[in-house]
Scaffold this motif. Structure first.
Motif, mmCIF file in Angstrom:
data_model
loop_
_atom_site.group_PDB
_atom_site.id
_atom_site.type_symbol
_atom_site.label_atom_id
_atom_site.label_comp_id
_atom_site.label_asym_id
_atom_site.label_seq_id
_atom_site.Cartn_x
_atom_site.Cartn_y
_atom_site.Cartn_z
ATOM 1 N N VAL A 1 -5.635 -31.329 32.327
ATOM 2 C CA VAL A 1 -5.567 -32.166 31.124
ATOM 3 C C VAL A 1 -4.134 -32.586 30.818
ATOM 4 O O VAL A 1 -3.858 -33.748 30.488
ATOM 5 N N ALA A 2 -3.202 -31.633 30.947
ATOM 6 C CA ALA A 2 -1.801 -31.947 30.638
ATOM 7 C C ALA A 2 -1.280 -33.040 31.565
ATOM 8 O O ALA A 2 -0.576 -33.956 31.131
ATOM 9 N N LYS A 3 -1.650 -32.960 32.853
ATOM 10 C CA LYS A 3 -1.204 -33.982 33.796
ATOM 11 C C LYS A 3 -1.844 -35.331 33.483
ATOM 12 O O LYS A 3 -1.218 -36.386 33.621
ATOM 13 N N THR A 4 -3.094 -35.298 33.057
ATOM 14 C CA THR A 4 -3.790 -36.543 32.714
ATOM 15 C C THR A 4 -3.165 -37.212 31.504
ATOM 16 O O THR A 4 -3.137 -38.443 31.400
ATOM 17 N N SER A 5 -2.662 -36.400 30.580
ATOM 18 C CA SER A 5 -2.052 -36.941 29.367
ATOM 19 C C SER A 5 -0.601 -37.344 29.582
ATOM 20 O O SER A 5 -0.005 -37.987 28.717
ATOM 21 N N ASN A 6 -0.052 -36.938 30.715
ATOM 22 C CA ASN A 6 1.376 -37.142 30.955
ATOM 23 C C ASN A 6 1.610 -38.442 31.722
ATOM 24 O O ASN A 6 1.978 -38.443 32.891
ATOM 25 N N PHE A 7 1.377 -39.560 31.057
ATOM 26 C CA PHE A 7 1.609 -40.869 31.662
ATOM 27 C C PHE A 7 3.099 -41.187 31.691
ATOM 28 O O PHE A 7 3.829 -40.865 30.757
ATOM 29 N N LYS A 8 3.532 -41.829 32.755
ATOM 30 C CA LYS A 8 4.861 -42.425 32.725
ATOM 31 C C LYS A 8 4.812 -43.631 31.808
ATOM 32 O O LYS A 8 3.834 -44.375 31.802
ATOM 33 N N MET A 9 5.884 -43.829 31.045
ATOM 34 C CA MET A 9 5.933 -44.945 30.111
ATOM 35 C C MET A 9 7.248 -45.700 30.225
ATOM 36 O O MET A 9 8.317 -45.090 30.312
ATOM 37 N N GLY A 10 7.153 -46.996 30.241
ATOM 38 C CA GLY A 10 8.317 -47.859 30.106
ATOM 39 C C GLY A 10 8.065 -48.806 28.952
ATOM 40 O O GLY A 10 6.911 -49.151 28.673
ATOM 41 N N LEU A 11 9.114 -49.208 28.272
ATOM 42 C CA LEU A 11 8.967 -50.040 27.078
ATOM 43 C C LEU A 11 9.728 -51.349 27.236
ATOM 44 O O LEU A 11 10.817 -51.382 27.831
ATOM 45 N N GLU A 12 9.144 -52.417 26.719
ATOM 46 C CA GLU A 12 9.803 -53.727 26.660
ATOM 47 C C GLU A 12 9.682 -54.222 25.223
ATOM 48 O O GLU A 12 8.569 -54.450 24.740
ATOM 49 N N ILE A 13 10.805 -54.358 24.562
ATOM 50 C CA ILE A 13 10.806 -54.720 23.140
ATOM 51 C C ILE A 13 11.581 -56.017 22.947
ATOM 52 O O ILE A 13 12.763 -56.111 23.279
ATOM 53 N N ASN B 1 4.443 -50.142 29.246
ATOM 54 C CA ASN B 1 4.046 -50.036 30.651
ATOM 55 C C ASN B 1 3.585 -48.600 30.904
ATOM 56 O O ASN B 1 4.351 -47.648 30.695
ATOM 57 N N LEU B 2 2.355 -48.456 31.341
ATOM 58 C CA LEU B 2 1.693 -47.151 31.414
ATOM 59 C C LEU B 2 1.289 -46.864 32.853
ATOM 60 O O LEU B 2 0.579 -47.649 33.480
ATOM 61 N N SER B 3 1.742 -45.722 33.377
ATOM 62 C CA SER B 3 1.467 -45.356 34.769
ATOM 63 C C SER B 3 0.766 -44.002 34.828
ATOM 64 O O SER B 3 1.226 -43.033 34.214
ATOM 65 N N ILE B 4 -0.343 -43.924 35.557
ATOM 66 C CA ILE B 4 -1.122 -42.692 35.681
ATOM 67 C C ILE B 4 -0.418 -41.720 36.620
ATOM 68 O O ILE B 4 0.110 -42.111 37.668
ATOM 69 N N ASN B 5 -0.432 -40.453 36.262
ATOM 70 C CA ASN B 5 0.166 -39.395 37.075
ATOM 71 C C ASN B 5 -0.475 -39.381 38.472
ATOM 72 O O ASN B 5 -1.696 -39.333 38.611
#
Length: 455
Positions: free
Chosen positions: A15-27, A148-152
């Protein structure tokens, strides 16, 4: 409650790995002067070249600055990057310049031909001119927060190992999981618009004479009045997604595949037609207005909620393939209703919003995600019950003469002052010989500085 994939993740303790998405932001934020007019200053010279700077660039207008963070493993790390790069941008602004904290632009010139396109090279500028012929200047000016959301990778590998009989390859697992998450965000985009919509009105000259809104709405930017392609994407599979966009280009509806600016975009290969074969690497979520209560346009709790939603979509039963187009068409219509509702009124879909929030609470409790998620969900559930606590409704408290300019300038000046203080805390900063913004940017990714998140 769990899907086959979700049950596997739960039983394997992933579960922890599933919740641990890589994230990048563009503002994106507009540069303005201290009177609230679009700035006449060029791209800040201290930052370097706007065409090559990977962290601070321009989008559509020369005044529309876009801060881009590297991908981070945790939402808090992404916010650290964002605060630091945002401060670098602010330190490079010309005297009197500010960053406009609202999604909707400040007052536009009556003659919009005075607006300058971003200087991103001949090909991009030609594209922007053609885009403007089709859509008009105003539609290109709203700003937003993109995630920007990336799956583990370990989650993809776990599913492949345990459920390989259902998928021909690891690539198939990867594309499937991204498709399921994309469908979820498109299906519940209307809820995100309700909870985080923050563009209730437009300043002067955004709308043509006689076309102004009769009353404030929840989100101009997320409605048909705002930015975004009116071309509906396909999310049954990655191959269908690509085929729909390519058909739009062939039919002349889209200038190029780049013009598809749906609320969710599959990303991973610069050549769109190769995406099904090379695999989706991340999703670009484009459904958030700027949050004017934050100097960087988004809050850590919002990122945590988005991460929770993504986990929920992976672990709960997805739509059946033959239902996707119909359900998402309904969801698009729901989003338009929610976006154009009066901000202080309960949404037409309050009962659906309430049910979804309850499902998320049960999901978070079952996974034992901790008190920070319980607090977030409690706060957002209160927004469902009390529409006056939503961002758009709160903004109405600051309207003067049908404008939010005074409020926006107060916020912008406060954030600019806080950034100047934060920059002086940067290791190596010297008042007598201050580092340039380019040097600050370089130092940012080779040091351990963590900005104060209270600013």
């Amino acid at each position: 409650m769990f899907s086959k994939v979700g049950q596997l993740i739960f039983e394997q303790g992933a579960v922890a790995k599933t919740s641990n998405f890589k994230m990048g932001l563009e503002i994106e934020m507009q540069r303005v002067d201290d009177t609230g007019q679009l700035s006449q200053e060029p791209y800040p010279a201290a930052i370097g070249d706007e065409k090559t700077n990977p962290w601070i660039t321009n989008d559509y207008l020369e005044t529309m600055s876009e801060v881009v963070t590297p991908a981070a493993r945790h939402s808090l790390d992404a916010m650290h990057y964002l605060y630091a790069i945002n401060n670098v941008l602010r330190s490079a602004l010309a005297p009197g310049e500010l960053l406009w904290p609202l999604s909707m632009p400040p007052q536009l010139p009556a003659d919009k031909r005075q607006l300058q396109f971003a200087k991103m090279g001949p090909a991009k500028e030609a594209y922007l001119k053609e885009w403007t012929k089709r859509h008009g200047y105003s539609e290109g000016t709203p700003c937003g927060a993109h995630i920007n959301l990336s799956i583990n990778d370990e989650v993809i590998e776990l599913v492949q190992q345990a459920l390989g009989d259902h998928f021909p390859s690891r690539l198939a697992v990867q594309n499937y999981l991204y498709t399921v998450v994309a469908q979820g965000f498109m299906r519940y985009r209307w809820l995100i618009t309700y909870l985080f919509g923050a563009s209730p009105l437009a300043e002067a000259n955004y709308f043509a004479p006689g076309q102004a809104l009769p009353h404030p709405i929840r989100s101009i930017r997320q409605s048909h009045y705002g930015f975004g392609t009116k071309f509906r994407g396909a999310y049954t599979s990655v191959a269908d997604y690509v085929a729909r966009i390519e058909a739009g280009v062939k039919e002349g509806i889209l200038i190029s595949d780049y013009e598809f600016h749906g609320a969710v975009r599959f990303k991973g290969n610069q050549v769109l037609t190769q995406l099904p074969q090379t695999g989706v690497q991340y999703l670009e979520l484009r459904m958030l207005d700027l949050d004017p209560s934050s100097s960087v346009g988004i809050r850590t709790d919002t990122l945590r909620f988005i991460r929770l939603l993504a986990s929920y979509f992976i672990m709960t039963p997805p739509l059946k393939e033959d239902e996707v187009d119909r359900v998402l068409a309904v969801a698009d219509a729901m989003n338009e209703v929610v976006a154009t509702e009066e901000p202080t009124a309960p949404t037409k879909y309050q009962h659906k919003a309430r049910a979804m929030m309850q499902s998320l609470e049960r999901f978070a409790n079952q996974l034992q995600l901790g008190p920070e998620y319980q607090e977030i969900l409690e706060d957002l559930a209160d927004r469902v019950e009390n529409p006056k606590t939503t961002p758009s409704a709160k903004l109405l408290n600051y309207v003067q003469d049908d404008s939010l300019t005074a409020y926006a300038l107060r916020r912008a000046k406060r954030y600019q002052a806080a950034a100047q203080t934060a920059i002086r805390q940067f290791p190596g900063f010297d008042d007598d010989h201050p580092m340039t913004a380019a040097e600050l940017t370089q130092a940012l990714f080779h040091g351990n500085w963590e900005p104060d998140l209270d600013h």
